[in-house]
Design an enzyme around this catalytic site. Sequence first.
Site, PDB file in Angstrom:
ATOM      1  N   LYS A 199      -9.740  -4.222   2.270  1.00 46.72           N
ATOM      2  CA  LYS A 199     -10.756  -5.017   2.606  1.00 46.72           C
ATOM      3  C   LYS A 199     -12.179  -5.122   1.990  1.00 46.72           C
ATOM      4  O   LYS A 199     -12.361  -5.819   0.836  1.00 46.72           O
ATOM      5  CB  LYS A 199     -11.001  -5.237   4.250  1.00 46.72           C
ATOM      6  CG  LYS A 199     -10.029  -5.702   4.707  1.00 46.72           C
ATOM      7  CD  LYS A 199     -10.144  -6.202   6.431  1.00 46.72           C
ATOM      8  CE  LYS A 199      -9.031  -6.836   6.756  1.00 46.72           C
ATOM      9  NZ  LYS A 199      -7.804  -6.383   7.296  1.00 46.72           N
TER      10      LYS A 199
ATOM     11  N   PHE B  72      -2.529  -2.680  13.564  1.00 44.89           N
ATOM     12  CA  PHE B  72      -2.390  -3.664  12.662  1.00 44.89           C
ATOM     13  C   PHE B  72      -2.377  -3.009  11.143  1.00 44.89           C
ATOM     14  O   PHE B  72      -3.243  -2.373  10.848  1.00 44.89           O
ATOM     15  CB  PHE B  72      -3.333  -4.857  12.841  1.00 44.89           C
ATOM     16  CG  PHE B  72      -3.017  -6.115  11.788  1.00 44.89           C
ATOM     17  CD1 PHE B  72      -1.872  -6.865  12.010  1.00 44.89           C
ATOM     18  CD2 PHE B  72      -3.632  -5.768  10.427  1.00 44.89           C
ATOM     19  CE1 PHE B  72      -1.563  -7.751  11.231  1.00 44.89           C
ATOM     20  CE2 PHE B  72      -3.145  -6.935   9.665  1.00 44.89           C
ATOM     21  CZ  PHE B  72      -2.148  -7.751   9.965  1.00 44.89           C
TER      22      PHE B  72
ATOM     23  N   ASP C  43      -5.198   4.574   8.501  1.00 41.15           N
ATOM     24  CA  ASP C  43      -5.532   3.180   7.835  1.00 41.15           C
ATOM     25  C   ASP C  43      -6.912   2.893   8.065  1.00 41.15           C
ATOM     26  O   ASP C  43      -7.279   2.511   9.102  1.00 41.15           O
ATOM     27  CB  ASP C  43      -4.525   2.137   8.601  1.00 41.15           C
ATOM     28  CG  ASP C  43      -4.678   0.775   7.969  1.00 41.15           C
ATOM     29  OD1 ASP C  43      -5.709   0.483   7.441  1.00 41.15           O
ATOM     30  OD2 ASP C  43      -3.755   0.010   8.294  1.00 41.15           O
TER      31      ASP C  43
HETATM   32  C1  LIG Z   1      -6.412  -6.051   7.161  1.00 42.05           C
HETATM   33  C2  LIG Z   1      -5.817  -5.169   7.563  1.00 42.05           C
HETATM   34  C3  LIG Z   1      -4.548  -4.834   6.784  1.00 42.05           C
HETATM   35  C4  LIG Z   1      -3.758  -5.456   5.994  1.00 42.05           C
HETATM   36  O1  LIG Z   1      -4.616  -6.015   4.821  1.00 42.05           O
HETATM   37  P1  LIG Z   1      -4.136  -7.155   3.909  1.00 42.05           P
HETATM   38  O2  LIG Z   1      -5.015  -7.241   2.996  1.00 42.05           O
HETATM   39  O3  LIG Z   1      -4.216  -8.406   4.725  1.00 42.05           O
HETATM   40  O4  LIG Z   1      -2.734  -6.967   3.633  1.00 42.05           O
HETATM   41  C5  LIG Z   1      -3.950  -3.520   7.247  1.00 42.05           C
HETATM   42  N1  LIG Z   1      -4.452  -2.712   8.133  1.00 42.05           N
HETATM   43  C6  LIG Z   1      -5.601  -2.791   8.624  1.00 42.05           C
HETATM   44  C7  LIG Z   1      -6.254  -1.846   9.522  1.00 42.05           C
HETATM   45  C8  LIG Z   1      -6.347  -3.936   8.346  1.00 42.05           C
HETATM   46  O5  LIG Z   1      -7.561  -4.223   9.052  1.00 42.05           O
END
Ligand SMILES: *Cc1c(COP(=O)(O)O)cnc(C)c1O
Length: 400
Positions: free
Chosen positions: A252, A133, A218
């Site tokens: 986050k 994600f 990520d």
């Molecule tokens: C939450 C998340 C995102 C997206 O972040 P947003 O602030 O909601 O746009 C991208 N990558 C990972 C791994 C995430 O957990």
Amino acid sequence: MTTTAAWTERYTGALMNTFGPPKLVLVRGEGARVWDADGREYLDLLGGIAVNALGHGHPRLVAAVTEQLQTLGHISNFFASEPQVELAERLVALLGTEAHVFFTNSGAEANEAAFKLTRRTGRTRIVVTEGGFHGRTMGALALTSKLAYREPFEPLPGDVVFVPYGDLAALEAAVDDTTAAVLVEPVQGEAGVVVPPADYLPGAQRIAHEHGALLWLDEIQTGVGRTGTWFAHQNPALVSDRVVPDIVTLAKGLAGGIPIGACIATGGSGKLFDPGNHGTTFGGNPVAAAAALAVLDVVAEGLLDHATRIGARLKAGLAADPRVAEVRGEGLLIGLDLTEARSAEVAAAAQDAGFIVNAPTPERIRLAPPLVLTDEDVDAFLAAWPAILDTAGVTEGATA
Ligand SMILES: *Cc1c(COP(=O)(O)O)cnc(C)c1O
């Protein structure tokens, strides 16, 4: 009508229906606890989805934000601010290698910045993992595998190849000399805390670099102490060898609830953008940067070891119930598989019992509580856990 019901009705009348009906209407928080509009108290084991690293209303975060807003609130990127520069330096130091930072306001935007950065290599192909994600904007969505998220918005930006997560042979087969970057999460968060083999990230790094491609991690969910180390790729419990990513994206937990994101690129990758290539009005905002500096300060005062220790206790306690088939994760990013696909029922039963947990898939429960969670909080949840599974009707039956 209860206060909650009244607010829910107004919510439905005024907000787009992107998230479905709200599970609660919350009015106040303190530490790892929140209160709803009817005065009920909950232990927050989701932490705003791995965001509220210091819990709710932490005095150091409140003071940093208040002080910065009173001093200098916003200036645009025509100008530099002290907190922005300091935060960039701190993040580079934590990464432990020479790097440059681009600040954003969210995780998706951090990934958009990184996606554009990879295009500056002269290559376009990105190899990403199934179950990953990366966000909801068009570029980030193009890198996200879940069909239900993607299909209504196709065509998405192209040249993206998906491979199974944790599978180095599949990565080896997919990456070639046209690949711009390999993008992976050190632990897949939204998929329900999926942990790859410890040689996966070192292997992905080797494969990417053999082909002149960038390794892009990520760490939007896993970064800033969530797994008990500053970055998950530095966690000896998760990786078997040293990993030096070319790009790291964060968001986050970075500013403990104030919107922020960061795209960090090491070595020459940090110099791929030229003036005019990318921009944002709010990114690097002094208030968000000051908030992040406060989070880094407080986390550095023992919360990494605390998250490791308390996470291990929580995992062991949860695994003790035979209706839990598997527990995964490190620090305070914990996922578990139930013996039956009743995670929505478990989340609902937990909420009724005063605990906020998340059900990312029908079988899985995810916990990403504030790093300030206490032993007493853990005790309270573990004491309630068997009854929550009873209420949800989970049995020891066949594995889901
Ligand atoms: C939450 C998340 C995102 C997206 O972040 P947003 O602030 O909601 O746009 C991208 N990558 C990972 C791994 C995430 O957990």
